[in-house]
Design a protein around this motif. Structure first.
Motif, PDB file in Angstrom:
ATOM      1  N   GLN A  40       0.829  -1.204   0.000  1.00 39.43           N
ATOM      2  CA  GLN A  40       0.000   0.000   0.000  1.00 39.43           C
ATOM      3  C   GLN A  40       0.867   1.260   0.000  1.00 39.43           C
ATOM      4  O   GLN A  40       0.610   2.208  -0.749  1.00 39.43           O
ATOM      5  CB  GLN A  40      -0.882  -0.054   1.242  1.00 39.43           C
ATOM      6  N   LEU A  42       4.056   1.552  -0.949  1.00 39.36           N
ATOM      7  CA  LEU A  42       4.825   1.672  -2.187  1.00 39.36           C
ATOM      8  C   LEU A  42       3.941   2.104  -3.345  1.00 39.36           C
ATOM      9  O   LEU A  42       4.319   2.953  -4.152  1.00 39.36           O
ATOM     10  CB  LEU A  42       5.500   0.338  -2.508  1.00 39.36           C
ATOM     11  N   LEU A  43       2.760   1.531  -3.395  1.00 40.54           N
ATOM     12  CA  LEU A  43       1.846   1.891  -4.481  1.00 40.54           C
ATOM     13  C   LEU A  43       1.499   3.373  -4.414  1.00 40.54           C
ATOM     14  O   LEU A  43       1.448   4.059  -5.445  1.00 40.54           O
ATOM     15  CB  LEU A  43       0.577   1.034  -4.401  1.00 40.54           C
ATOM     16  N   ARG A  45       3.329   5.795  -3.239  1.00 39.75           N
ATOM     17  CA  ARG A  45       4.473   6.581  -3.716  1.00 39.75           C
ATOM     18  C   ARG A  45       4.564   6.561  -5.230  1.00 39.75           C
ATOM     19  O   ARG A  45       4.830   7.579  -5.873  1.00 39.75           O
ATOM     20  CB  ARG A  45       5.769   5.992  -3.142  1.00 39.75           C
ATOM     21  N   ILE A  46       4.373   5.382  -5.787  1.00 44.14           N
ATOM     22  CA  ILE A  46       4.473   5.235  -7.238  1.00 44.14           C
ATOM     23  C   ILE A  46       3.394   6.061  -7.927  1.00 44.14           C
ATOM     24  O   ILE A  46       3.654   6.780  -8.884  1.00 44.14           O
ATOM     25  CB  ILE A  46       4.366   3.743  -7.614  1.00 44.14           C
TER      26      ILE A  46
END
Lengths: 168, 168
Positions: A40, A42-43, A45-46
DNA sequence: TGAATATACTAGGACATCCAACGTTTGGTG
DNA sequence: CACCAAACGTTGGATGTCCTAGTATATTCA
């Protein structure tokens, strides 16, 4: 939403599990919950990094995959298999990318069932730019301790092989 | 959708990254992509296990959290903070759980802004049963190699702390 | 050759997540 | 004491994922 807690809620849940006599499952539960939460973070941030390009992660993944295809085009079912998502997710992503002028659908020359996806010039340019942004903003400094990245690749690689993702 | 590839698509992507001169980001990209895929696999298993109970993972998490609350009730904003999801996701989950007769909303005695969520008897029973099913079907044998679970807890714990999830 | 089976993509629906905006309630501050 | 910023929950909208079902095309086999 983005409030920092004083204690780790996952460690807390693990303690709860152990207190209830589920000690054999407690650690795995904690590891799995941590994977969910990490995904969650990392997504998010991406997606933040990709937003200025008008891309989401799902669309970016397809764009990047196409940019590596030797022929410059890929059947939709290949994309579905390589990205390991449901075919309807590819349909969804291609619909939006096509509307944005980044890819184009074309008929397969010999198999009337399959549809090929191909990058447009604009798509190829955006793939390069957004990849550079992701490398700079996320991948080059993800926030893992030294050495842990290799551990993750090893551990999760073994898990995915066990799960049947690939043979190798 | 569930076809096994001959080679690991993530390792392939990592090679592509390195060939394009993004060696400093390649490993992290691979680790992050592996986390995404692992989360997807685990979530699918969990959802399959919960389906007979009429629960999704999001609803289960809320149910389990409530079952551990000392008072048996929890303010919605607490649930949002502890589960680390957006408040609207809690609203959504409570709506469905309430419609299913598993939880009930009630007004906070002193603060008119906050809403308390409380398990019903049916909710408490279902929390126990579904937790037992998850422990047996997923958590007790998740498919990680021996010792890797502790590594994951350590690595992802450090990551989440760096990301500001908690102080500790 | 023609029917049965398999494959490829799409349409519609359910679910979860986030964001932006809104109305209500609190509580600090001038 | 009155006012206004902050907090809380909800609504509406966008996105992505999956599932089921349907249509069109290929392939297999009797």
């Amino acid at each position: 939403m983005d409030t920092s807690l004083s204690r780790d809620p996952i460690a807390e849940a693990q303690r709860n599990w152990e207190e209830h006599g589920w000690g054999d499952a407690a650690a795995s539960m904690a590891a799995i919950t941590a994977i969910m939460r990490t995904q969650q973070i990392l997504l998010a941030r991406i997606e933040t990094t990709l937003k200025p390009f008008g891309l989401t992660f799902a669309r970016y993944e397809l764009l990047a995959l196409l940019s590596f295809a030797r022929k410059g085009s890929l059947p939709m079912n290949k994309a579905s298999a390589l990205l390991q998502v449901h075919p309807t997710s590819i349909t969804n992503a291609v619909d939006r990318l096509e509307r944005a002028g980044l890819v184009e659908r074309s008929r397969h020359p010999t198999d009337g069932r399959t549809t090929l996806i191909e990058l447009t010039a604009a798509g190829r340019t955006l793939a390069k730019r957004s990849t550079a942004a992701l490398n700079a903003g996320v991948f080059s400094a993800p926030g893992f301790d030294a050495g842990d990245v290799d551990q993750l690749i090893r551990i999760l690689g073994a898990f995915r092989r066990n799960a049947g993702d690939f043979q190798d």
